[in-house]
Design a protein around this motif. Structure first.
Motif, short mmCIF file in Angstrom:
data_model
loop_
_atom_site.label_atom_id
_atom_site.label_comp_id
_atom_site.label_asym_id
_atom_site.label_seq_id
_atom_site.Cartn_x
_atom_site.Cartn_y
_atom_site.Cartn_z
N ALA A 149 85.38 62.32 32.45
CA ALA A 149 86.53 61.43 32.63
C ALA A 149 86.29 60.49 33.81
O ALA A 149 86.56 59.29 33.72
CB ALA A 149 87.80 62.25 32.83
N LYS A 209 91.68 62.65 33.16
CA LYS A 209 91.21 63.88 32.54
C LYS A 209 92.14 64.28 31.39
O LYS A 209 91.68 64.78 30.37
CB LYS A 209 91.11 65.01 33.56
N LEU A 266 91.11 62.44 28.25
CA LEU A 266 89.91 63.02 27.65
C LEU A 266 90.24 64.35 26.97
O LEU A 266 89.77 64.62 25.86
CB LEU A 266 88.82 63.22 28.70
#
Length: 182
Positions: free
Chosen positions: A27, A34, A37
């Motif tokens: 990420a 994050k 992702l």
């Protein structure tokens, strides 16, 4: 569309694991949150082209590797199968069996073999792939633990970085081998 999202999710996860990256690190490299992702890998996100390009760049893989289904390690194309392009000028038809990936070196060999013990090959360098087109006769070819019987005109591709074999089943069996080295 759900099938495409699932394929992309599996591809991102596969390539991230292949690269040995955590979700956090991927990420960061791709400039994504994050959580974004995580959603993409779970198949609950809908990535934009820009997001996929960023992930491909961060993973050092082509964009296509994230959207195309993975190709099987062993491929067989029987005579008469595959995409054919015909000439307007002559009785000529070309069937694409395999395109060469970028940065690959390829050697071609013509082989003549007789029945008997198989030619066993130890694994070559990592990333090596072998392609065989049988010209005449009958043969077994492919992974040592799962060879495939080939007839004239058949094509097989398999990992050359694992034990593999070629065994003629009839006299004067001929084949063309292409070996790709990564």
């Amino acid at each position: 569309m759900p099938e495409l999202i699932a394929r992309i999710a599996a591809s991102i996860r596969r390539e991230r694991e292949r690269a040995g990256l955590s979700q956090t690190e991927l990420a960061r490299r791709a400039g994504l949150a994050k959580s974004t992702l995580s959603q993409l890998e779970a198949g609950t996100g809908n990535p934009s082209v820009e997001t996929l390009w960023a992930l491909g760049t961060a993973l050092d893989v082509p964009f296509s590797r994230l959207v195309d289904p993975p190709r099987p390690a062993v491929r067989v194309i029987r005579a008469g199968e595959g995409p054919v392009t015909r000439s307007e000028q002559a009785d000529y038809a070309a069937t694409l069996l395999a395109s060469c990936p970028p940065n690959i070196r390829r050697d071609l060999y013509r082989v003549v073999a007789q029945p008997g013990d198989p030619h066993l090959s130890e694994p070559h360098a990592p990333g090596t792939a072998e392609h065989v087109v049988l010209g005449s006769g009958r043969a077994l070819a492919g992974p040592a633990d799962a060879p495939v019987e080939l007839l004239p005109g058949d094509y097989i591709a398999y990992p050359g970085d694992a034990p593999h074999l070629f065994q003629a089943l009839t006299a004067d069996t001929t084949a063309v081998f292409a070996i790709e080295y990564a």
